[in-house]
Design a protein around this motif. Structure first.
Motif, PDB file in Angstrom:
ATOM      1  N   TYR A 110       0.583   5.481  -0.033  1.00  0.00           N
ATOM      2  CA  TYR A 110      -0.298   6.642   0.150  1.00  0.00           C
ATOM      3  C   TYR A 110       0.253   7.821  -0.658  1.00  0.00           C
ATOM      4  N   ARG A 134      -3.259   4.539  -2.682  1.00  0.00           N
ATOM      5  CA  ARG A 134      -4.374   5.258  -2.050  1.00  0.00           C
ATOM      6  C   ARG A 134      -4.102   6.755  -2.172  1.00  0.00           C
ATOM      7  N   GLU A 152      -1.757   8.804   4.925  1.00  0.00           N
ATOM      8  CA  GLU A 152      -1.917   7.750   5.921  1.00  0.00           C
ATOM      9  C   GLU A 152      -2.632   8.277   7.155  1.00  0.00           C
ATOM     10  N   ASP A 180     -10.240  -1.442   2.231  1.00  0.00           N
ATOM     11  CA  ASP A 180      -9.555  -2.737   2.276  1.00  0.00           C
ATOM     12  C   ASP A 180     -10.087  -3.680   1.197  1.00  0.00           C
ATOM     13  N   ARG A 189      -8.457  -2.538  -2.024  1.00  0.00           N
ATOM     14  CA  ARG A 189      -7.047  -2.934  -2.077  1.00  0.00           C
ATOM     15  C   ARG A 189      -6.915  -4.429  -2.398  1.00  0.00           C
ATOM     16  N   THR A 191       0.837  -1.198   0.000  1.00  0.00           N
ATOM     17  CA  THR A 191       0.000   0.000   0.000  1.00  0.00           C
ATOM     18  C   THR A 191       0.874   1.250   0.000  1.00  0.00           C
ATOM     19  N   CYS A 196      -1.301  -1.204  -4.256  1.00  0.00           N
ATOM     20  CA  CYS A 196      -2.465  -0.323  -4.138  1.00  0.00           C
ATOM     21  C   CYS A 196      -1.997   1.102  -3.866  1.00  0.00           C
TER      22      CYS A 196
END
Length: 840
Positions: free
Chosen positions: A190, A339, A343, A323, A326, A188, A337
């Protein structure tokens, strides 16, 4: 080689549980295979006994996709063992044993056959999405189990649902099973979007960077709606992506063939970028996805019970949704992923989205419950009971539409509404239109109003807020057979879908043989059947007052802004006056002639403070709008009486014709109530609240303060007394008392606890004891006056005054009034009302 999915590990345990128990909950992580494996595995269980399994999917695309994958695993076509039923598309046959249905379809099946006799089980898949019809379907299924089908098995499946509340709802003995998913690690990252950055441009740039950074695998991009998808697609076109990158869109109102194309694997040697709404969040596997770009937004309709309007809002997603999104990147291999938020912002996201039932327009649910035979949601079992205010507003709307009677029961018209499968507003419009020979036009209008706002408002034919050109464009496309003539490919697809919907609605109506040609006023009239609460009259400032009481506005440049009356099909519900988004004009006379169900007469017989009199008016209303006002020549006497009483209350008791005698009588009665039991209470508060009961018999024929002058308040006050009390009145509370001089002096009862007697001192010579009233119980407070009528002593003990105080007072008075009589022994002296006794 067939790959075994994680769900296979718990199938034996699930089968055993369902043999022993009729309800179960299955929590399975994304990628476990629950949607496509569980129905097929359960189909051979003995308790199925050649009956069907229904599986509820919240979305049409997911329902068709799940049915296709299950059918493929059996080596069959959809419509054989496995089929589906979604709106405007059904693939089932006599051989179908597993039917994948969408939520509204399940509700309709339950309404048509409350026992579902040919069904062994209902599976509620992806129940965590908590759509309104999903909650309703489960509530009706639980009722069916309790009343008709105790053997009907229910299975709730989800990836993120808290199992405890749902197990409690399903009943004693229900337990849940956990199944891990088959997902690969997903990294993940950000990427915070600057406040100044335009959403679509920023998402397109992040997507282009992902394409450049990741050399293999397809990319799934989550955006809030179709409008943002189209804008992002245009932005990507300008960024010169590699030639082997194919950009595709995916949202619910797309044509089915284009949805299927978006979820199929990319052609050999090509990479896909799929721009999708939350439709791809769960239940749906898009082959080849290894990267997710998540804008972190979704779109939802929020209903206001206060205004009766819904509005689409764009909101941040919950942690659970983020979630799920993702997880799409880790279905077949390790993924990535992006985003597009920080965060820190992620930590502030809500854990899960609110159930739709807590914020949705509940009119469809209220009609479904009434058709089921339920007038209150409390009669059924829910995870979240519908809010009382929104449900009450929904029932009020259904009464306006003719779907419910005053007791909240469904009417025959309401049952017909409920068979059409559209919002009750549109159902009412369609049925009333058919009665007028306008079914064809109404079906076009209904199809248009069901389209997402973004598509409904695009294209050159739909400029402005006026709905009429849009309907005309649909009629033209229908007659010409050329929907592709619309301004864009998206429009052409929408036109084809709307035409299909309108034809289905028209066939469901079975309209009369004759069909009238609509004129330019038809649109507004039909809208008034659907939106009785949004019929608007133009105000002096150019804004509009809706029949609901809500204010709305149009831009001055809009052609509709000159219309005296219009119907607002859609408004943004923001600010003191909501902005109208879609509307059509309607002539007042047409409303009066055809929308009689909206009209009601109201007689208002009220007190007018400006004229201090009763005014009687009759109003012809459409909700809060006064269409016509006229006077009432002979208003009902009881209503005039109520208005007079209200006027007296507003004006205060001072408007009554009080005089010295009536005021003294009121004071005397208050004195008697204070000191003797059984007498009426005429305190100030009591007069204000209860005096109206005493006044009623005396107000006949009166309509103003001027008329009140004819009242005898003494008669009103005495009407409260019994015959015995009238006889006692003068004895217990005399108006005057005779003093030793022979004068009759009035008693002051203004302070009922302490009545007073103001008398010149010389007139009391010879009076040894203080005078008493109230049967001797209450001594008067005597104000002894000088010859100039000024108080020189106040006492309730006259004997003590003569004995202790008189001689001091005498010295002062004799000096000031030397010609008056001031005896040395006042108890033996002759009382006089003159300067000196006669003959002295």
């Amino acid at each position: 080689m067939k790959i075994e999915l994680p769900i296979q590990q718990i199938i034996p345990e699930l089968k055993q549980q369902l043999r022993e128990q009729d309800t179960a909950v299955l929590i399975a992580e994304p990628g476990a295979g629950k949607t496509t494996v569980v129905p097929l595995e359960l189909l051979g269980e003995p308790w199925v006994n050649e009956r069907k399994i229904l599986m509820l999917e919240p979305r049409r695309l997911a329902a068709r996709s799940a049915a296709a994958r299950m059918a493929a695993s059996l080596g069959e076509s959809v419509g054989e063992t496995v089929g589906y039923r979604v709106r405007m598309d059904t693939r089932v046959s006599q051989a179908t044993r597993i039917e994948v249905v969408t939520e509204g379809v399940l509700t309709r099946m339950l309404q048509q056959d409350q026992g579902l006799e040919d069904t062994a089980m209902i599976i509620f898949d992806e129940f965590h999405e908590r759509h309104l019809h999903g909650d309703l379907g489960l509530a009706l299924a639980l009722e069916s189990r309790a009343m008709l089908r105790p053997d009907l098995k229910l299975l709730v499946m989800s990836a993120t649902l808290d199992p405890v509340p749902i197990c409690t709802l399903l009943g004693e003995g229900t337990s849940w099973l956990d199944c891990p998913g088959r997902t690969f690690p997903v990294e993940t990252r950000y990427v915070r979007r600057p406040a100044s950055a335009q959403l679509e441009e920023f998402v397109a740039r992040a997507t282009a960077n992902a394409v450049a950074d990741q050399q293999e695998g397809d990319i799934l991009v989550f955006l809030p709606g179709a409008r943002e998808i189209h804008r992002t697609a245009r932005a990507l076109e300008s960024m010169m992506l590699p030639a082997n990158v194919l950009v595709q869109s995916l949202y619910g109102s797309m044509p089915l063939e284009r949805q299927d194309e978006a979820i199929r694997p990319a052609p050999q040697g090509m990479r896909k970028v799929v721009l999708s709404t939350s439709i791809a969040e769960s239940s749906l596997t898009i082959a080849g996805i290894k990267v997710v770009v998540d804008a972190g937004l979704s779109r939802a309709s929020v209903f206001s019970a206060r205004t009766g309007m819904s509005r689409l809002i764009t909101m941040t997603v919950s942690k659970a949704s983020a979630d799920q999104r993702r997880g799409r990147a880790g279905r077949t291999a390790p993924g990535l992923c992006y985003r597009l938020w920080s965060e820190e912002a992620h930590g502030a996201l809500p854990e899960a989205a609110r159930p739709e039932i807590t914020s949705a327009d509940l009119a469809p649910l209220a009609l479904e419950l009434a058709a089921w035979g339920v007038q209150s949601p409390a009669e059924l079992q829910w995870l979240d009971i519908p809010p009382a205010a929104a449900f009450g507003q929904a029932q009020a709307l259904l009464r306006q539409l003719g779907g419910l009677d005053d007791a909240g029961r469904i009417t025959p018209f309401g049952r017909r509404m409920n068979t059409l499968g559209v919002h009750p507003r549109l159902a009412s419009m369609l049925l009333r239109a058919a009665e007028l020979g306008l079914a064809s036009y109404a079906s076009m209008l209904a199809a248009l109003l069901q389209e997402p706002a973004g598509l409904r408002s695009s294209g050159s034919a739909s400029a402005g807020t006026d709905l009429r050109p849009r309907v005309e464009a649909l009629l033209t496309a229908d007659s010409s057979g050329m929907p592709q003539a619309a301004a864009s490919v998206a429009d052409a697809a929408a036109v084809r879908r709307m035409l299909q919907e309108s034809r289905q609605l028209r066939s469901a109506l079975d309209p009369a043989q004759h069909s009238l040609r609509p004129d330019e006023d038809s649109c507004g009239l039909l809208l008034s059947f659907a939106y009785p609460d949004r019929t608007g009259q133009r105000r002096e400032d150019g804004r509009y007052l809706l029949s609901s009481g809500r204010g709305v506005r149009l831009a001055a440049t809009e052609s509709l802004s000159r219309s005296a009356w219009l119907v607002a099909a859609e408004a943004d519900d923001q600010g003191a006056d909501a902005r109208i988004l879609l509307a059509a004009p309607v002539p007042e006379q047409l409303l009066l002639d055809h929308a009689t169900h909206l009209l009601h007469e109201e007689d208002r017989i009220v007190w007018d403070r400006s004229t201090r009199s009763v005014r009687a008016h009759r109003f012809l209303r459409i909700g809060a709008i006064v269409v016509k006002e006229s006077g009432i020549t002979h208003p009902a006497e009881d209503q005039v009486m109520e208005a007079m009483i209200s006027g007296i209350r507003l004006e205060g008791l001072s408007c009554l014709p009080w005089n010295k005698s009536s005021r003294q009588l009121a004071d005397r009665l208050r004195f008697l109530h204070t000191h003797l039991p059984g007498w009426p209470n005429l305190s100030a508060d009591e007069l204000t609240t209860d005096f109206e009961a005493r006044l009623r018999p005396f107000l006949s024929g009166m309509r103003s303060v001027t008329d009140l002058k004819k009242l005898s308040l003494q008669d009103v006050l005495l009407s409260e007394l019994s015959w015995e009390q009238r006889q006692q009145l003068d004895q217990e509370a005399p108006t005057h008392i005779q003093v030793p001089s022979g004068s009759r002096i009035p008693i002051d009862y203004s302070r009922p606890e302490d009545p007073t007697l103001a008398v010149r001192l010389q007139e009391m010579f010879g009076q040894q004891e203080t005078p008493r009233i109230g049967g001797g119980r209450v001594p008067l407070t005597v104000h002894l006056l000088s010859p100039a009528q000024r108080p020189v002593q106040v006492t309730r003990d006259l004997a003590n005054f003569w004995r202790e105080t008189y001689f001091e007072v005498k010295k002062d008075l004799k000096g000031r009034y030397p010609k008056h009589y001031w005896p040395d022994n006042p108890l033996e002296a002759m009382a006089t009302n003159r300067a000196k006794p006669r003959g002295s």
